[in-house]
Design a protein around this motif. Sequence first.
Motif, PDB file in Angstrom:
ATOM      1  N   SER A   1      -6.490 -11.858  -5.231  1.00 31.62           N
ATOM      2  CA  SER A   1      -7.506 -11.593  -6.250  1.00 31.62           C
ATOM      3  C   SER A   1      -8.227 -10.290  -5.942  1.00 31.62           C
ATOM      4  O   SER A   1      -8.229  -9.814  -4.804  1.00 31.62           O
TER       5      SER A   1
ATOM      6  N   THR B   1       2.873 -10.005  -8.150  1.00 33.09           N
ATOM      7  CA  THR B   1       1.457  -9.678  -8.348  1.00 33.09           C
ATOM      8  C   THR B   1       0.874  -9.237  -7.016  1.00 33.09           C
ATOM      9  O   THR B   1       0.942  -9.974  -6.030  1.00 33.09           O
TER      10      THR B   1
ATOM     11  N   HIS C   1       2.041  -5.210 -10.792  1.00 29.91           N
ATOM     12  CA  HIS C   1       3.039  -6.254 -11.068  1.00 29.91           C
ATOM     13  C   HIS C   1       4.406  -5.625 -10.807  1.00 29.91           C
ATOM     14  O   HIS C   1       4.957  -4.954 -11.674  1.00 29.91           O
TER      15      HIS C   1
ATOM     16  N   THR D   1      -4.601  -3.872  -9.556  1.00 23.86           N
ATOM     17  CA  THR D   1      -3.548  -4.886  -9.516  1.00 23.86           C
ATOM     18  C   THR D   1      -2.242  -4.269  -9.993  1.00 23.86           C
ATOM     19  O   THR D   1      -2.240  -3.445 -10.909  1.00 23.86           O
TER      20      THR D   1
ATOM     21  N   LYS E   1      -0.430 -15.927 -11.795  1.00 22.34           N
ATOM     22  CA  LYS E   1      -0.146 -14.924 -10.763  1.00 22.34           C
ATOM     23  C   LYS E   1       1.329 -15.030 -10.376  1.00 22.34           C
ATOM     24  O   LYS E   1       1.690 -15.666  -9.387  1.00 22.34           O
TER      25      LYS E   1
END
Length: 166
Positions: A83, A123, A141, A139, A119
Motif C-alpha cells: 500500500s 502490483t 502494475h 504504484t 491488488k
Amino acid sequence: MRTDVSDAALRRLAEQVGEAARAHRHTLVTAESCTGGWIAKTITDIPGSSAWFECGMVAYGYEAKQALLAVRPQTLEQHGAVSRETVIEMVSGALVHSGATLAVAVTGIAGPGGGTEEKPVGTVWLAWKRRGGYPTAVTFHFDGDREQVRRQTVAAALHGLLDLMA
C-alpha cells in the motif's frame, strides 16, 4: 516498461545512480520487500559503491517492517503491506534508521501467488525520499513472471533515484 530488463541495463542504471550520488554528495539506503535486496545488490555490484551506498534493509514480514523500518502496526492492519501508506512509512523509516541522505522503498506482489482482485500480481509500490523532504510514492502494475516483475521493480527504483537527484 519492458518486461525484459537485462542485467546489463540494471548495471548501467546503477552506475548512473552512483555517478549522480557522488556528484551531489548523497548516500543511499534501500528498504526492500518483494525485491529481497535486489536493489541493494545491483547498487553494490558497482565498484566503489561504498562511497555512496549506506545500507540496505530487507523487511519481508510485518514484524520486520515494524522492527527495522518503524512501520506502524495500524498501517499494516488497515492498509496491508502492499500500500501507499506502508511504502511511505518504509522509506521514512529507512532514513531514520540510517545515515543516508536518500532512500528508496519497495513493497509489492511479485507472484505467482498472493494477488487479489484489488491488488493483482505485479502490483508494486515504490517510494523515494530525501532526508528532510517529503516522500513520493508511485504504484506500478508490472507484467510478467516473478523474475520479470522484480527486474522491472529494480529498474523503476533506480530510475526514481535518478529523478530524485536530477
